[in-house]
Design a protein around this motif. Structure first.
Motif, PDB file in Angstrom:
ATOM      1  N   THR A 169       0.801  -1.265  -0.025  1.00  0.00           N
ATOM      2  CA  THR A 169      -0.093  -0.187   0.107  1.00  0.00           C
ATOM      3  C   THR A 169       0.668   1.385   0.074  1.00  0.00           C
ATOM      4  O   THR A 169       2.032   1.240   0.680  1.00  0.00           O
ATOM      5  CB  THR A 169      -1.033   0.162   1.501  1.00  0.00           C
ATOM      6  N   PRO A 170       0.490   2.293  -0.574  1.00  0.00           N
ATOM      7  CA  PRO A 170       1.333   3.734  -0.524  1.00  0.00           C
ATOM      8  C   PRO A 170       1.179   4.092   0.681  1.00  0.00           C
ATOM      9  O   PRO A 170       0.288   3.973   1.530  1.00  0.00           O
ATOM     10  CB  PRO A 170       0.716   4.345  -1.769  1.00  0.00           C
ATOM     11  N   LEU A 171       2.277   4.998   1.094  1.00  0.00           N
ATOM     12  CA  LEU A 171       2.366   5.806   2.146  1.00  0.00           C
ATOM     13  C   LEU A 171       1.500   6.934   1.885  1.00  0.00           C
ATOM     14  O   LEU A 171       2.134   7.805   0.991  1.00  0.00           O
ATOM     15  CB  LEU A 171       3.927   5.967   2.485  1.00  0.00           C
ATOM     16  N   LYS A 172       0.700   7.410   2.694  1.00  0.00           N
ATOM     17  CA  LYS A 172      -0.178   8.746   2.484  1.00  0.00           C
ATOM     18  C   LYS A 172       0.538   9.781   3.565  1.00  0.00           C
ATOM     19  O   LYS A 172       0.196   9.570   4.671  1.00  0.00           O
ATOM     20  CB  LYS A 172      -1.477   8.329   2.437  1.00  0.00           C
ATOM     21  N   LEU A 173       0.783  10.923   3.013  1.00  0.00           N
ATOM     22  CA  LEU A 173       1.264  11.914   3.861  1.00  0.00           C
ATOM     23  C   LEU A 173       0.162  12.858   3.996  1.00  0.00           C
ATOM     24  O   LEU A 173      -0.802  12.896   3.066  1.00  0.00           O
ATOM     25  CB  LEU A 173       2.518  12.567   3.104  1.00  0.00           C
ATOM     26  N   LYS A 174       0.176  13.887   4.990  1.00  0.00           N
ATOM     27  CA  LYS A 174      -0.744  14.717   5.542  1.00  0.00           C
ATOM     28  C   LYS A 174      -0.979  15.900   4.329  1.00  0.00           C
ATOM     29  O   LYS A 174      -2.033  16.285   4.351  1.00  0.00           O
ATOM     30  CB  LYS A 174      -0.560  15.241   6.809  1.00  0.00           C
ATOM     31  N   ASN A 175       0.103  15.920   3.491  1.00  0.00           N
ATOM     32  CA  ASN A 175      -0.191  16.851   2.288  1.00  0.00           C
ATOM     33  C   ASN A 175      -0.722  16.523   1.130  1.00  0.00           C
ATOM     34  O   ASN A 175      -0.647  17.196   0.163  1.00  0.00           O
ATOM     35  CB  ASN A 175       0.976  17.705   2.160  1.00  0.00           C
ATOM     36  N   GLY A 176      -1.312  15.076   1.368  1.00  0.00           N
ATOM     37  CA  GLY A 176      -1.929  14.237   0.165  1.00  0.00           C
ATOM     38  C   GLY A 176      -1.039  13.917  -0.759  1.00  0.00           C
ATOM     39  O   GLY A 176      -1.385  13.186  -1.608  1.00  0.00           O
ATOM     40  N   THR A 177       0.263  13.633  -0.523  1.00  0.00           N
ATOM     41  CA  THR A 177       1.287  13.079  -1.439  1.00  0.00           C
ATOM     42  C   THR A 177       0.964  11.681  -0.794  1.00  0.00           C
ATOM     43  O   THR A 177       1.063  11.265   0.134  1.00  0.00           O
ATOM     44  CB  THR A 177       2.625  13.561  -1.146  1.00  0.00           C
ATOM     45  N   SER A 178       1.217  10.705  -1.919  1.00  0.00           N
ATOM     46  CA  SER A 178       1.326   9.436  -1.668  1.00  0.00           C
ATOM     47  C   SER A 178       2.532   8.836  -2.403  1.00  0.00           C
ATOM     48  O   SER A 178       2.967   9.174  -3.410  1.00  0.00           O
ATOM     49  CB  SER A 178       0.003   8.573  -2.433  1.00  0.00           C
ATOM     50  N   ILE A 179       3.328   7.889  -1.605  1.00  0.00           N
ATOM     51  CA  ILE A 179       4.525   7.517  -1.918  1.00  0.00           C
ATOM     52  C   ILE A 179       4.447   5.706  -2.177  1.00  0.00           C
ATOM     53  O   ILE A 179       3.989   5.173  -1.364  1.00  0.00           O
ATOM     54  CB  ILE A 179       5.700   7.502  -1.000  1.00  0.00           C
ATOM     55  N   GLN A 180       4.710   5.464  -3.541  1.00  0.00           N
ATOM     56  CA  GLN A 180       4.432   3.997  -3.674  1.00  0.00           C
ATOM     57  C   GLN A 180       5.579   3.282  -3.110  1.00  0.00           C
ATOM     58  O   GLN A 180       6.929   3.636  -3.251  1.00  0.00           O
ATOM     59  CB  GLN A 180       4.409   3.705  -5.154  1.00  0.00           C
ATOM     60  N   LEU A 213      10.941  10.662   6.368  1.00  0.00           N
ATOM     61  CA  LEU A 213      11.219  10.456   5.148  1.00  0.00           C
ATOM     62  C   LEU A 213      12.872  10.853   4.807  1.00  0.00           C
ATOM     63  O   LEU A 213      13.497  11.411   5.621  1.00  0.00           O
ATOM     64  CB  LEU A 213      10.619  11.292   3.975  1.00  0.00           C
ATOM     65  N   ARG A 214      13.391  10.028   3.972  1.00  0.00           N
ATOM     66  CA  ARG A 214      14.825  10.267   3.636  1.00  0.00           C
ATOM     67  C   ARG A 214      14.842  11.875   2.932  1.00  0.00           C
ATOM     68  O   ARG A 214      13.824  12.015   2.258  1.00  0.00           O
ATOM     69  CB  ARG A 214      15.320   9.595   2.585  1.00  0.00           C
ATOM     70  N   LYS A 215      15.897  12.595   3.408  1.00  0.00           N
ATOM     71  CA  LYS A 215      15.988  14.027   3.218  1.00  0.00           C
ATOM     72  C   LYS A 215      15.962  14.367   1.507  1.00  0.00           C
ATOM     73  O   LYS A 215      15.389  15.143   1.158  1.00  0.00           O
ATOM     74  CB  LYS A 215      17.145  14.631   3.798  1.00  0.00           C
ATOM     75  N   ASP A 216      16.665  13.255   0.882  1.00  0.00           N
ATOM     76  CA  ASP A 216      16.896  13.407  -0.372  1.00  0.00           C
ATOM     77  C   ASP A 216      15.683  13.136  -1.705  1.00  0.00           C
ATOM     78  O   ASP A 216      15.731  13.276  -2.729  1.00  0.00           O
ATOM     79  CB  ASP A 216      18.036  12.611  -0.873  1.00  0.00           C
ATOM     80  N   ARG A 217      14.607  12.520  -0.850  1.00  0.00           N
ATOM     81  CA  ARG A 217      13.313  12.311  -1.644  1.00  0.00           C
ATOM     82  C   ARG A 217      12.581  13.579  -2.323  1.00  0.00           C
ATOM     83  O   ARG A 217      12.436  14.636  -1.515  1.00  0.00           O
ATOM     84  CB  ARG A 217      12.517  11.326  -0.710  1.00  0.00           C
ATOM     85  N   GLU A 218      12.030  13.467  -3.086  1.00  0.00           N
ATOM     86  CA  GLU A 218      11.543  14.441  -4.028  1.00  0.00           C
ATOM     87  C   GLU A 218      10.141  14.826  -2.912  1.00  0.00           C
ATOM     88  O   GLU A 218       9.727  15.982  -2.865  1.00  0.00           O
ATOM     89  CB  GLU A 218      10.911  14.098  -5.141  1.00  0.00           C
ATOM     90  N   GLU A 219       9.658  13.945  -2.427  1.00  0.00           N
ATOM     91  CA  GLU A 219       8.384  14.138  -1.542  1.00  0.00           C
ATOM     92  C   GLU A 219       8.736  14.884  -0.257  1.00  0.00           C
ATOM     93  O   GLU A 219       7.923  15.455   0.705  1.00  0.00           O
ATOM     94  CB  GLU A 219       7.854  12.778  -0.965  1.00  0.00           C
ATOM     95  N   ALA A 220      10.335  14.894  -0.013  1.00  0.00           N
ATOM     96  CA  ALA A 220      10.597  15.643   1.210  1.00  0.00           C
ATOM     97  C   ALA A 220      11.045  16.983   1.066  1.00  0.00           C
ATOM     98  O   ALA A 220      11.387  17.754   1.762  1.00  0.00           O
ATOM     99  CB  ALA A 220      11.651  14.654   1.802  1.00  0.00           C
ATOM    100  N   ARG A 221      10.623  17.355  -0.120  1.00  0.00           N
ATOM    101  CA  ARG A 221      10.960  18.753  -0.532  1.00  0.00           C
ATOM    102  C   ARG A 221      10.344  20.107   0.396  1.00  0.00           C
ATOM    103  O   ARG A 221      10.828  20.950   0.652  1.00  0.00           O
ATOM    104  CB  ARG A 221      10.858  19.260  -1.971  1.00  0.00           C
ATOM    105  N   PRO A 222       9.116  19.788   0.677  1.00  0.00           N
ATOM    106  CA  PRO A 222       8.336  20.767   1.423  1.00  0.00           C
ATOM    107  C   PRO A 222       9.296  20.903   2.960  1.00  0.00           C
ATOM    108  O   PRO A 222      10.161  19.964   3.095  1.00  0.00           O
ATOM    109  CB  PRO A 222       7.162  20.001   1.667  1.00  0.00           C
ATOM    110  N   VAL A 223       9.084  22.038   3.342  1.00  0.00           N
ATOM    111  CA  VAL A 223      10.071  22.185   4.548  1.00  0.00           C
ATOM    112  C   VAL A 223       9.337  21.436   5.697  1.00  0.00           C
ATOM    113  O   VAL A 223       8.626  21.707   6.331  1.00  0.00           O
ATOM    114  CB  VAL A 223       9.996  23.704   4.919  1.00  0.00           C
ATOM    115  N   TRP A 224      10.019  20.238   5.980  1.00  0.00           N
ATOM    116  CA  TRP A 224       9.770  19.426   7.050  1.00  0.00           C
ATOM    117  C   TRP A 224      10.725  19.639   8.198  1.00  0.00           C
ATOM    118  O   TRP A 224      11.963  20.208   7.754  1.00  0.00           O
ATOM    119  CB  TRP A 224       9.784  17.894   6.801  1.00  0.00           C
TER     120      TRP A 224
END
Length: 171
Positions: free
Chosen positions: A47-58, A80-91
């Protein structure tokens, strides 16, 4: 002679799709990894990982279940790994190479934080997310590597899950 040629061609046309059914080396390796996980009691979900910003990671999630008699974890976090595209928002920065995408660090004891952070540093680059909540500790990864890595992860996760938790009212 021409009939034999036509018969060979017909046989080839009938048998060639069967080679598509044969598992690839990658599929065989996935079966070995997932069988090893099942043997250790690790639940594998696709199952994909669903983040609170609506992003899903397969990816594939490998989940270690907490013992039913363990104290209830008073919170939840997702890294999330810092270098992932999904981690681009300021976490929020968690530790070297990892960002906190969801949850709070404050629900972990100092011992849990130290052991958890040490374990994070041992995970290979193909592990791109870690989730820890009241019922499970899970990793999302692309399932590349040898099945033996699971027994190493399993031992460390069991140690982490066995650590005392904060009381839910004292966070």
């Amino acid at each position: 002679m021409e009939i034999i040629g036509w018969l060979l061609l017909a046989a080839l046309l009938v048998l060639s799709p069967l080679s598509w059914i044969k598992p690839t080396p990658r599929h065989k390796k996935l079966v070995r990894i997932r069988d090893e996980a099942r043997g250790l009691g690790i639940k594998v979900t696709l199952t994909p990982l669903k983040l609170k910003n609506g992003t899903s990671i397969q990816g594939s999630a490998y989940r270690w279940l907490r013992s039913p008699d363990s104290p209830v974890m008073p919170g939840y976090l997702c890294l999330l790994r810092k270098d992932r595209e999904e981690a681009r928002p300021v976490w929020e920065e968690w530790t070297q190479g990892w960002v906190l995408a969801q949850g709070k660090k404050s629900f972990l004891t100092e011992a849990q934080q130290q052991e958890f952070n040490a374990w994070l540093q041992t995970l290979p680059e193909n592990v791109f997310a870690v989730e820890w909540g009241s019922a499970t500790l899970a990793v999302w990864w692309d399932e590349r590597g040898e099945p033996e890595i699971l027994s190493i992860w399993h031992d460390r996760v069991q140690e982490i899950l066995a650590l005392p938790c904060k009381h839910p009212g004292r966070i």
